[in-house]
Design an enzyme around this catalytic site. Sequence first.
Site, PDB file in Angstrom:
ATOM      1  N   ASP A  62      49.779  57.017  31.826  1.00 37.51           N
ATOM      2  CA  ASP A  62      49.276  57.795  32.934  1.00 37.51           C
ATOM      3  C   ASP A  62      47.994  57.336  33.564  1.00 37.51           C
ATOM      4  O   ASP A  62      47.587  58.117  34.628  1.00 37.51           O
ATOM      5  CB  ASP A  62      49.350  59.201  32.576  1.00 37.51           C
ATOM      6  CG  ASP A  62      49.303  60.260  33.531  1.00 37.51           C
ATOM      7  OD1 ASP A  62      49.845  60.076  34.580  1.00 37.51           O
ATOM      8  OD2 ASP A  62      48.378  61.213  33.582  1.00 37.51           O
ATOM      9  N   HIS A 206      48.668  54.353  23.467  1.00 43.51           N
ATOM     10  CA  HIS A 206      48.351  54.520  25.006  1.00 43.51           C
ATOM     11  C   HIS A 206      47.333  53.245  25.391  1.00 43.51           C
ATOM     12  O   HIS A 206      46.716  52.438  24.340  1.00 43.51           O
ATOM     13  CB  HIS A 206      47.513  55.708  25.135  1.00 43.51           C
ATOM     14  CG  HIS A 206      48.281  57.090  24.822  1.00 43.51           C
ATOM     15  ND1 HIS A 206      48.210  57.539  23.599  1.00 43.51           N
ATOM     16  CD2 HIS A 206      48.994  57.960  25.435  1.00 43.51           C
ATOM     17  CE1 HIS A 206      49.052  58.755  23.483  1.00 43.51           C
ATOM     18  NE2 HIS A 206      49.374  58.858  24.578  1.00 43.51           N
TER      19      HIS A 206
END
Length: 237
Positions: A62, A206
């Site tokens: 994201d 991530h």
Amino acid sequence: MKILVISKRRLYTGFIIIVMLCAGILLWRSLAKSTLWYTNENEPIRNVDPESNKFAITCNVDWGNEVIPDILKTLEEENVKITFFVTGRWASNNPEILKEIYSHGHEIGNHGYSHKMHSKIDRETNRMEIKKTEEVIESILGIKTHYFAPPSGDFNELTLEVAQELGYKTILWSVDTIDWKEGSTAQVILDRVLKKPHKGGILLMHPKPETAKALPVIIKNIKKENIQLGTVSDLLN
């Protein structure tokens, strides 16, 4: 003599029955273990058979654009394909980076549109978050996503129902880098990941700078266990 023969026959028959029962129990346990994640189609998948020699790597995206090139470079050098779960808003704002990831042969998954906590939203918003992301990815890459990773691993029964209705398997993890947490240096991440069992598991990471540093060592060490690293599809198939 007749009594002795009958007794021997009974003992032999009893022995055969016990052996067959034991074999049946072992077979049932083996099948149950190897198909555990199939027992309820509406349950999230965290891992598969712990005897499997496969291990999936997932990367939830994201943010972290500046780190993605380093991750892609490592994966290319190690000849490993993984699953990138991307949010719809990120994909919409970064179509060229998404194309670059996909062009390297990596799998693309659905991470919801705006990184909402899915247990806190209603049915229609759950549906919109997943469906809108699907449409954005399809408009950029021309593919439909099949796996959904709820942001922060947050879900409830409603989330699972909606995902299933839309044709998705919900994916979680068995090994977490926790790389978003303050103090998560490359060494801390390595310690977290390498001490966990890897067979049949799913790693969550991530695009963080320290994760990019740790990734080559993670891959090399898991390969030493004679475990095949790959995408979620590789693991489930």
